[in-house]
Design a protein around this motif. Structure first.
Motif, short mmCIF file in Angstrom:
data_model
loop_
_atom_site.label_atom_id
_atom_site.label_comp_id
_atom_site.label_asym_id
_atom_site.label_seq_id
_atom_site.Cartn_x
_atom_site.Cartn_y
_atom_site.Cartn_z
N TYR A 124 0.81 -1.21 0.00
CA TYR A 124 0.00 0.00 0.00
C TYR A 124 0.85 1.27 0.00
O TYR A 124 0.71 2.12 -0.87
CB TYR A 124 -0.94 -0.02 1.21
N HIS A 125 1.74 1.41 0.97
CA HIS A 125 2.56 2.63 1.06
C HIS A 125 3.55 2.71 -0.10
O HIS A 125 3.83 3.78 -0.62
CB HIS A 125 3.31 2.68 2.39
N PHE A 126 4.07 1.57 -0.48
CA PHE A 126 5.03 1.50 -1.57
C PHE A 126 4.38 1.94 -2.87
O PHE A 126 4.94 2.73 -3.64
CB PHE A 126 5.53 0.06 -1.67
N SER A 127 3.16 1.47 -3.14
CA SER A 127 2.48 1.86 -4.39
C SER A 127 2.04 3.32 -4.35
O SER A 127 2.01 3.97 -5.39
CB SER A 127 1.29 0.94 -4.66
N ASN A 128 1.70 3.84 -3.17
CA ASN A 128 1.37 5.27 -3.07
C ASN A 128 2.56 6.14 -3.43
O ASN A 128 2.43 7.17 -4.06
CB ASN A 128 0.88 5.63 -1.67
N LYS A 129 3.74 5.71 -3.00
CA LYS A 129 4.95 6.47 -3.32
C LYS A 129 5.21 6.43 -4.83
O LYS A 129 5.59 7.43 -5.43
CB LYS A 129 6.15 5.88 -2.57
N ILE A 130 4.98 5.28 -5.46
CA ILE A 130 5.15 5.16 -6.91
C ILE A 130 4.13 6.05 -7.62
O ILE A 130 4.45 6.75 -8.58
CB ILE A 130 5.02 3.69 -7.37
N ASP A 131 2.87 6.04 -7.13
CA ASP A 131 1.83 6.88 -7.73
C ASP A 131 2.21 8.36 -7.66
O ASP A 131 1.96 9.11 -8.60
CB ASP A 131 0.50 6.69 -7.01
N SER A 132 2.79 8.77 -6.56
CA SER A 132 3.11 10.19 -6.41
C SER A 132 4.21 10.64 -7.35
O SER A 132 4.28 11.79 -7.74
CB SER A 132 3.49 10.49 -4.97
N THR A 133 5.09 9.72 -7.75
CA THR A 133 6.16 10.10 -8.67
C THR A 133 5.75 9.92 -10.14
O THR A 133 6.20 10.66 -10.99
CB THR A 133 7.44 9.29 -8.41
N LYS A 134 4.87 8.95 -10.41
CA LYS A 134 4.44 8.71 -11.79
C LYS A 134 3.45 9.77 -12.27
O LYS A 134 3.53 10.23 -13.41
CB LYS A 134 3.76 7.33 -11.91
N ALA A 135 2.50 10.10 -11.43
CA ALA A 135 1.45 11.04 -11.82
C ALA A 135 1.21 12.03 -10.69
O ALA A 135 0.27 11.88 -9.91
CB ALA A 135 0.17 10.29 -12.16
N PRO A 136 2.07 13.03 -10.53
CA PRO A 136 1.95 13.92 -9.38
C PRO A 136 0.65 14.73 -9.34
O PRO A 136 0.12 14.96 -8.26
CB PRO A 136 3.17 14.84 -9.50
N GLU A 137 0.12 15.13 -10.48
CA GLU A 137 -1.13 15.90 -10.47
C GLU A 137 -2.29 15.04 -9.97
O GLU A 137 -3.11 15.47 -9.15
CB GLU A 137 -1.48 16.43 -11.88
N PHE A 138 -2.34 13.81 -10.47
CA PHE A 138 -3.38 12.88 -10.04
C PHE A 138 -3.24 12.58 -8.55
O PHE A 138 -4.21 12.58 -7.80
CB PHE A 138 -3.29 11.59 -10.87
N TYR A 139 -2.01 12.35 -8.11
CA TYR A 139 -1.77 12.02 -6.70
C TYR A 139 -2.14 13.19 -5.79
O TYR A 139 -2.73 12.99 -4.73
CB TYR A 139 -0.31 11.61 -6.49
N ASN A 140 -1.78 14.42 -6.18
CA ASN A 140 -2.11 15.58 -5.35
C ASN A 140 -3.61 15.78 -5.22
O ASN A 140 -4.10 16.23 -4.18
CB ASN A 140 -1.46 16.84 -5.91
N LYS A 141 -4.34 15.42 -6.26
CA LYS A 141 -5.78 15.61 -6.22
C LYS A 141 -6.50 14.48 -5.48
O LYS A 141 -7.50 14.71 -4.82
CB LYS A 141 -6.31 15.70 -7.66
N PHE A 142 -5.96 13.23 -5.56
CA PHE A 142 -6.67 12.07 -5.03
C PHE A 142 -5.86 11.25 -4.02
O PHE A 142 -6.08 10.06 -3.91
CB PHE A 142 -7.11 11.16 -6.18
N ASN A 143 -4.94 11.81 -3.28
CA ASN A 143 -4.18 11.01 -2.32
C ASN A 143 -4.98 10.80 -1.03
O ASN A 143 -6.01 11.42 -0.80
CB ASN A 143 -2.80 11.63 -2.04
N THR A 144 -4.49 9.93 -0.16
CA THR A 144 -5.23 9.56 1.04
C THR A 144 -5.31 10.70 2.04
O THR A 144 -6.32 10.85 2.72
CB THR A 144 -4.59 8.33 1.70
N GLN A 145 -4.26 11.50 2.15
CA GLN A 145 -4.31 12.64 3.08
C GLN A 145 -5.36 13.65 2.63
O GLN A 145 -6.11 14.19 3.44
CB GLN A 145 -2.95 13.31 3.18
N ARG A 146 -5.39 13.90 1.35
CA ARG A 146 -6.38 14.84 0.81
C ARG A 146 -7.80 14.29 1.01
O ARG A 146 -8.72 15.04 1.37
CB ARG A 146 -6.11 15.07 -0.68
#
Length: 155
Positions: A124-146
């Motif tokens: 889970y955490h590992f894939s979230n880190k990959i998501d944040s580097t692959k697609a930063p705009e998508f991650y910023n809009k739809f991450n778990t903290q947000r």
């Protein structure tokens, strides 16, 4: 005299077999698995080759009960042995020093009667880190903290 000797011999033989058949260790296996297993290439963060690499590496194990603590390492197959003194109650931490692949398992009523246990660590955490580097705009809009902030705000 012969009768007493037979009884002593039977008791010694029974005691010897009981010690041979008593279970001294249980086997644990650590396996890293996908948190969300989909066939969609867009949403898949951790690839099968990454999971194979993570499953081949050695994992740190921290086993704790009320009195003792022990540190172990798995072999390249993810296998380790749990000592007998931890059978009744224990807490098993897999990769306690890493942030992304850490998982804790608590056995309040003991490890049970099984000879082997499988511990699944999710990516889970590992894939979230990959998501944040692959697609930063998508991650910023739809991450778990947000998502948590939006939930608390009533959105």
């Amino acid at each position: 005299m012969k009768r007493n000797f037979k009884y002593i011999l039977i008791i010694l033989t029974f005691g010897l077999f009981q010690n041979l058949l008593a279970q001294e260790n249980k086997v644990g296996k650590v396996k890293v698995v996908k948190y969300r297993d989909t066939s969609d290439r867009f949403t898949e963060s951790t690839t099968d080759s990454t999971l194979a690499y993570l499953n081949k590496r050695e994992h740190d194990i921290l086993i704790t009960n009320k009195k003792d603590t022990t540190r172990l390492k798995t072999n390249s197959l993810g296998i380790f042995e749990i000592p007998k003194k931890y059978f009744n109650y224990c807490s098993i931490n897999v990769n306690p020093k890493t942030k992304d692949l850490r998982e804790e398992f608590l056995f309040m009523e003991g490890l049970g009667k099984k000879d082997s246990l499988e511990f699944e660590v999710y990516d889970y955490h590992f894939s979230n880190k990959i998501d944040s580097t692959k697609a930063p705009e998508f991650y910023n809009k739809f991450n778990t903290q947000r998502a948590e902030q939006d939930f608390l705000a009533g959105k």
